[in-house]
Design a protein around this motif. Structure first.
Motif, mmCIF file in Angstrom:
data_model
loop_
_atom_site.group_PDB
_atom_site.id
_atom_site.type_symbol
_atom_site.label_atom_id
_atom_site.label_comp_id
_atom_site.label_asym_id
_atom_site.label_seq_id
_atom_site.Cartn_x
_atom_site.Cartn_y
_atom_site.Cartn_z
ATOM 1 N N PHE A 1 0.821 -1.221 0.000
ATOM 2 C CA PHE A 1 0.000 0.000 0.000
ATOM 3 C C PHE A 1 0.847 1.260 0.000
ATOM 4 N N ARG A 2 2.151 1.117 -0.244
ATOM 5 C CA ARG A 2 3.049 2.261 -0.256
ATOM 6 C C ARG A 2 3.849 2.288 -1.556
ATOM 7 N N SER A 3 4.452 3.415 -1.839
ATOM 8 C CA SER A 3 5.373 3.530 -2.968
ATOM 9 C C SER A 3 6.760 3.127 -2.470
ATOM 10 N N TYR A 4 7.321 2.085 -3.079
ATOM 11 C CA TYR A 4 8.618 1.599 -2.597
ATOM 12 C C TYR A 4 9.417 1.035 -3.764
ATOM 13 N N ASP A 5 9.895 1.944 -4.614
ATOM 14 C CA ASP A 5 10.796 1.585 -5.702
ATOM 15 C C ASP A 5 12.215 1.735 -5.174
ATOM 16 N N LEU A 6 12.938 0.611 -5.081
ATOM 17 C CA LEU A 6 14.245 0.633 -4.431
ATOM 18 C C LEU A 6 15.231 1.561 -5.126
ATOM 19 N N LEU A 7 15.082 1.774 -6.440
ATOM 20 C CA LEU A 7 16.005 2.634 -7.174
ATOM 21 C C LEU A 7 15.764 4.108 -6.893
ATOM 22 N N ASN A 8 14.556 4.448 -6.431
ATOM 23 C CA ASN A 8 14.204 5.853 -6.217
ATOM 24 C C ASN A 8 13.793 6.163 -4.782
ATOM 25 N N TRP B 1 2.300 6.613 1.294
ATOM 26 C CA TRP B 1 1.075 5.825 1.165
ATOM 27 C C TRP B 1 0.413 6.084 -0.192
ATOM 28 N N VAL B 2 0.074 5.006 -0.919
ATOM 29 C CA VAL B 2 -0.570 5.159 -2.226
ATOM 30 C C VAL B 2 -1.878 4.368 -2.309
ATOM 31 N N ASN C 1 -0.860 0.224 -6.280
ATOM 32 C CA ASN C 1 -0.003 -0.898 -6.695
ATOM 33 C C ASN C 1 -0.825 -2.078 -7.204
ATOM 34 N N TYR C 2 -1.987 -2.282 -6.600
ATOM 35 C CA TYR C 2 -2.853 -3.375 -7.060
ATOM 36 C C TYR C 2 -3.451 -3.053 -8.429
ATOM 37 N N PHE C 3 -3.800 -1.786 -8.646
ATOM 38 C CA PHE C 3 -4.273 -1.383 -9.977
ATOM 39 C C PHE C 3 -3.156 -1.551 -11.006
ATOM 40 N N THR C 4 -1.920 -1.279 -10.581
ATOM 41 C CA THR C 4 -0.779 -1.397 -11.493
ATOM 42 C C THR C 4 -0.572 -2.836 -11.943
ATOM 43 N N VAL C 5 -0.620 -3.788 -11.009
ATOM 44 C CA VAL C 5 -0.372 -5.177 -11.401
ATOM 45 C C VAL C 5 -1.511 -5.723 -12.266
ATOM 46 N N PHE C 6 -2.747 -5.337 -11.971
ATOM 47 C CA PHE C 6 -3.855 -5.855 -12.779
ATOM 48 C C PHE C 6 -3.973 -5.142 -14.120
ATOM 49 N N PHE D 1 13.649 -5.933 -11.064
ATOM 50 C CA PHE D 1 13.288 -4.548 -11.383
ATOM 51 C C PHE D 1 13.268 -3.654 -10.147
ATOM 52 N N PHE D 2 13.469 -4.234 -8.953
ATOM 53 C CA PHE D 2 13.550 -3.509 -7.683
ATOM 54 C C PHE D 2 12.280 -2.734 -7.342
ATOM 55 N N LYS D 3 11.145 -3.180 -7.902
ATOM 56 C CA LYS D 3 9.853 -2.562 -7.582
ATOM 57 C C LYS D 3 9.197 -3.366 -6.461
ATOM 58 N N PHE D 4 9.645 -3.096 -5.249
ATOM 59 C CA PHE D 4 9.167 -3.879 -4.119
ATOM 60 C C PHE D 4 7.686 -3.624 -3.836
ATOM 61 N N ASP D 5 7.177 -2.464 -4.206
ATOM 62 C CA ASP D 5 5.762 -2.181 -3.989
ATOM 63 C C ASP D 5 4.887 -3.039 -4.907
ATOM 64 N N VAL D 6 5.280 -3.138 -6.184
ATOM 65 C CA VAL D 6 4.531 -3.972 -7.127
ATOM 66 C C VAL D 6 4.669 -5.451 -6.756
ATOM 67 N N ALA D 7 5.872 -5.852 -6.348
ATOM 68 C CA ALA D 7 6.092 -7.240 -5.925
ATOM 69 C C ALA D 7 5.228 -7.574 -4.716
ATOM 70 N N ALA D 8 5.132 -6.637 -3.775
ATOM 71 C CA ALA D 8 4.311 -6.861 -2.586
ATOM 72 C C ALA D 8 2.830 -6.953 -2.953
ATOM 73 N N ALA D 9 2.401 -6.158 -3.929
ATOM 74 C CA ALA D 9 1.003 -6.221 -4.369
ATOM 75 C C ALA D 9 0.702 -7.575 -5.020
ATOM 76 N N ALA D 10 1.642 -8.060 -5.851
ATOM 77 C CA ALA D 10 1.457 -9.389 -6.464
ATOM 78 C C ALA D 10 1.410 -10.468 -5.388
ATOM 79 N N SER D 11 2.259 -10.326 -4.370
ATOM 80 C CA SER D 11 2.234 -11.285 -3.259
ATOM 81 C C SER D 11 0.932 -11.167 -2.482
ATOM 82 N N GLY D 12 0.394 -9.955 -2.395
ATOM 83 C CA GLY D 12 -0.886 -9.762 -1.727
ATOM 84 C C GLY D 12 -2.016 -10.478 -2.443
#
Length: 299
Positions: free
Chosen positions: A35-42, A50-51, A55-60, A265-276
């Motif tokens: 539920f947060r923005s967490y791109d490791l590169l940025n 908080w977003v 992230n869930y909209f992004t993965v779908f 890709f170091f997109k831990f927020d998107v990875a966490a959403a997929a895991s969710g």
């Protein structure tokens, strides 16, 4: 609290602590990150904020993820269905005494002693297009003219592909012993009186299976199916090691997708959403199991 209960809690405490540290805490942390923005590169420049459900909209919105969800369901259904059918048959075979039973049991249980990662490496060689002994055997008996590309053939028949079926076969091979032991334990608890009564009524082997064995095994199969479906939806090792999700994303599953998003890709927020999404799907199965169990208890 009496001394007996205190002793039980002390014995369970180490396992509970390990589960909390290595299971519950990482799961809750992952859900929080989803539920947060967490791109490791940025993250050092932009920080983490908080977003909500973005992230869930992004993965779908990612067609590859939608394809991956469907393939995860297909992979799980195929692996579970084939494993359970084979498990029911083989469990009844080794539940009967005959000469050579110990040898048959040993051969059936051998895959259980092979870790999934090791099994994957072994099957990478067995399914190699040019070096596969399976291809050599099929050529020798005249069933094929050209080598089968077990892990690289990108042709599809609907949602089915040769690489997907190859990984399903390896998953079945590796997980079948657990299923057989689970079902065998249930078979040995079935009273012999049931089968004797069925024989008196004139039931044949098939009728005894459908009217005695299956109904008696229902509680065991319910638990087994819940475990297998939850494990299948979160499956990672074989798909990642054998094909990495390829070719053309045809063998990708949600756990591999989440891993790639996080550690490639170091997109831990998107990875966490997929895991969710994996957590939500397995939770649905768990709730359905508890509902089915409660209905049986009320009867």
């Amino acid at each position: 609290m009496n001394e007996k209960n205190l002793f039980c809690y002390i014995m369970v405490a180490p396992a509970l602590v390990v589960t909390l540290l290595l299971g519950i805490y990482p799961m809750l942390t992952s859900m929080f990150i989803s539920f947060r923005s967490y791109d490791l590169l940025n993250v050092q420049e932009r920080g983490s904020h908080w977003v909500g459900l973005r992230n869930y909209f992004t993965v779908f919105a990612d067609e590859r993820f939608v394809q991956t969800v469907m393939q995860t369901i297909l992979f799980t259904v195929l692996a579970v269905a084939i494993s359970v059918v084979m498990g029911l048959f083989l469990a009844q075979v080794i539940n009967v005494k005959f000469r050579g039973l110990s040898v048959v049991r040993t051969l059936i249980l051998v895959p259980w002693f092979v870790p999934p990662a090791v099994a994957s490496v072994i099957w990478i060689w067995l399914l190699n297009t040019d070096l596969s002994p399976i291809n050599a055997l099929l050529r020798d008996v005249g069933w094929i003219d050209a080598n089968i590309r077990f892990m690289t053939d990108s042709r599809t028949w609907g949602p089915i592909s040769i690489p997907m079926m190859a990984i399903v076969a390896v998953r079945v091979w590796n997980g079948l012993p657990f299923i057989i032991i689970f079902i065998l334990a249930g078979l040995q608890s079935v009273p012999k009186d049931y089968y004797e009564a069925a024989e008196i009524d004139g039931a044949n082997i098939v009728q005894k299976f459908f009217y005695v064995t299956l109904p008696t095994l229902k509680p065991v199969l319910l638990i087994l199916l819940a475990l297998l479906f939850m494990g299948g939806i979160g499956h990672f090792e074989m798909n990642f090691i054998m094909t990495g999700g390829g070719p053309r994303n045809l063998t990708n599953v949600m756990a591999v997708y989440a891993y790639n998003q996080g550690f490639l890709f170091f997109k831990f927020d998107v990875a966490a959403a997929a895991s969710g999404v994996i957590l939500m799907m397995t939770s649905v199965i768990c709730v359905f199991y508890l509902w089915a169990q409660s209905r049986d208890d009320l009867r």
